[in-house]
Design an enzyme around this catalytic site. Sequence first.
Site, mmCIF file in Angstrom:
data_model
loop_
_atom_site.group_PDB
_atom_site.id
_atom_site.type_symbol
_atom_site.label_atom_id
_atom_site.label_comp_id
_atom_site.label_asym_id
_atom_site.label_seq_id
_atom_site.Cartn_x
_atom_site.Cartn_y
_atom_site.Cartn_z
ATOM 1 N N ASP A 269 0.859 -1.165 0.000
ATOM 2 C CA ASP A 269 0.000 0.000 0.000
ATOM 3 C C ASP A 269 0.904 1.226 0.000
ATOM 4 O O ASP A 269 1.666 1.460 0.939
ATOM 5 C CB ASP A 269 -0.909 0.029 1.227
ATOM 6 C CG ASP A 269 -1.979 1.099 1.060
ATOM 7 O OD1 ASP A 269 -1.948 1.821 0.052
ATOM 8 O OD2 ASP A 269 -2.862 1.205 1.931
HETATM 9 C C1 NOJ Z 1 -3.637 4.156 0.126
HETATM 10 C C2 NOJ Z 1 -4.834 3.390 0.587
HETATM 11 O O1 NOJ Z 1 -4.615 2.913 1.891
HETATM 12 C C3 NOJ Z 1 -5.224 2.237 -0.307
HETATM 13 O O2 NOJ Z 1 -6.448 1.729 0.123
HETATM 14 C C4 NOJ Z 1 -5.265 2.670 -1.740
HETATM 15 O O3 NOJ Z 1 -5.654 1.588 -2.554
HETATM 16 C C5 NOJ Z 1 -3.916 3.204 -2.140
HETATM 17 N N1 NOJ Z 1 -3.560 4.335 -1.298
HETATM 18 C C6 NOJ Z 1 -3.863 3.634 -3.598
HETATM 19 O O4 NOJ Z 1 -4.564 4.777 -3.804
#
Ligand code: NOJ
Length: 741
Positions: free
Chosen positions: A275
């Site tokens: 993530d």
């Molecule tokens: C951070 C978020 O926690 C996640 O859920 C998301 O898919 C990613 N960023 C990409 O935007």
Amino acid sequence: MKCILALLLLAGSAANAQQQRLLTSLIQRMTLDEKIGQLNLLTSDMDVTGPFMKENYKQDILSGACGAIFNAYTPQYTRMLQDMAMKTRLKIPLLFGYDVIHGHKTIFPIPLGEACTWDLPLMEKTARIAAEEASADGLHWTYSPMVDIARDPRWGRVAEGVGEDTWLGEQIARVKVRGYQGNDLAATNTILACVKHFALYGAIEAGRDYNTVDMSRRQMYQYYLPPYKAAVEAGAATAMTSFNEVDGIPATGNRWLLTELLRKEWGFKGFVVTDYTSINEMIPHGIVKNEYEAAELALKAGVDMDMQGSVYATQLKKLVTDKKIPVKLIDDAVYRVLEAKYKLGLFQDPYRYCDTQRAASVNMRPEHLQVARETAQRSVVLLKNEGQVLPLKQSVKVALIGPLGDSQRDMIGNWSAAGDYKKSVTLLQGLKEAGITVTYAQGAQVTSDAQLMGKLGLQVGDEDAMLKEALDVVRGRGADVVVMALGESQGMSGEAASRSDIGIPASQKRLLEAVLQTGKPVVLTLFNGRPLTLEWENAHVPAILVTWFGGTQAGHAIADVLLGKFNPSGKLTMTFPRNVGQIPIYYNRKNTGRPLDANNKYTSKYLDVANDPLFPFGFGLSYTTFEYGPLQLSANTMAMNGSLRASITVTNTGGYDGYETVQLYLRDVTASVNRPLQELRGFKKIFLKKGEKQEVRFEITAADLKFYDRNMRYVAEPGEFRLQAGPNSRDVQEVKFELKP
Ligand code: NOJ
């Protein structure tokens, strides 16, 4: 039949062998730099979903240093970027990912709201439509479903999940993966799912985003892990690590989690993505000294693709040269990434998802909007309807008051992806288009906390003037009823949107109090991305509806409910506490050694608030009434390999046709480890015309009674059980039975 199956299997294994040959030979031809490039995922500048941007990502594509892009969509834009990839030596196509969380162009209710429909086929359908639209818009991969079980409504990201229940979470995880991926990833209208955030993100301490998690293995296996596992079993092609630590080691560097559990125990075959910058974040987590160590830990743990951190891009080569990691590990990760691209058909035609005509004809089709309206109708939860204020008559004159009554942006909620809020329907529009005489005044700002307004990008206005205007509208123009549109703005939930006070902000409460003082009947229509604390409102307002953020068609759907064109049927999938001090609060709690006894001081309770929530899990009213007959069992004992039938007759005793979700809960009274007082084990959503009745049946086998025992074996233990059935987790009837050894 057997013959056809054998042929299909043969064809399947031949295709697999061909894929393996092709990808292995491609990997053999790749330089180490090219391989590392495939593990590098970068954001485009079309959308921002994190704290960090990399300016020259196009240069990275052109040099083969980037294998996948997120936050870029439309056939034109993705084609332009794919063209760049086609200029690289090996012409390996780019993979395009995006947060298609509750719809792509057609936006459905936020996931927490959608879960309150308890309608699994509908939830599969919305995922299918999201995939149709996203794939037509150049996308191959969605960062959904988010299946983090959460028991703390202070956490803004509860909006993205399906609530607090594990069993329901598993069912929803499965249908979402199926909806996105269909049966064939090579079809141009299916996309890769990504189960996230692996793992336990929903259990962060104090509901503060990105915070620490600390949990026993038992709690993990019993409550938090099953929905991820269900998504994996349903074939989720990818998984995303979570920001938090799992047992002292950040998920992104946790080999037990990503390799032992996910791959070996659960048999996950897809690729794992981080993530955002979670590899880099292992430095402040205090688990590695620098990016070099971070890259080593992540790769060895089982992370295949680095989202936005560029750590693999900058460190892996040196790690190989220094003989810290074998190239084989990189090859395996590259294989998994290429395999996903292969399955999507991108090696055959890298532009197959870049069809402008398809995008124009698929996105926001009338059928999609119709499903969005139905889903939003079904997600509405009626919390209170004293004196039958609702439904409103068609001839009614409405004063619509509140900052959320005509705010298009708020209707589609957070994580609304490529949704165009200018196409969303507000409640004001919805009521007007339903032919209702309605006058609107904003009445207050969402909040008057200047700091919060700044964070939400809201303009400060003159609240006294707003209040005066609203009261004039309420008093002055013959309104029969006041519909108040209050709650949170979309930016008050979602990522990085934790709140320590989850009530309606003071500015709106002042407005509500003033309107109530006029003596006009009030219907409180709430917009919210999380459970709210509503004790005061519940004590003073006759009718309360939770509408979440209903999506593109929110205004029509809410108007349908207010006017009785749709009889509300939503049931909460997350407990609404009385106050923040009760959190964490959830229905499947344990008895403790000193269960609550109001007459005994030394039992488990508060001095200043009751133990029970304001609105329990599974709760939701209808305009009609349902009467439950006695809960009956086909026998009062069950053999290990046998089954039992529970049945209950439900009668629609009120004045409207309507849906009811009959819920079945289970309690294991004495076991080798203590078990909760109730756990959801089944539900049936039925439609009953007024006066009609139906017998609802549930089949129970030992599989429903299993849990992780004292030795962490997943078993059913003989002994006494209780089955409970009812319209919500609180108002249940209970019967006993015994599981025989
Ligand atoms: C951070 C978020 O926690 C996640 O859920 C998301 O898919 C990613 N960023 C990409 O935007």
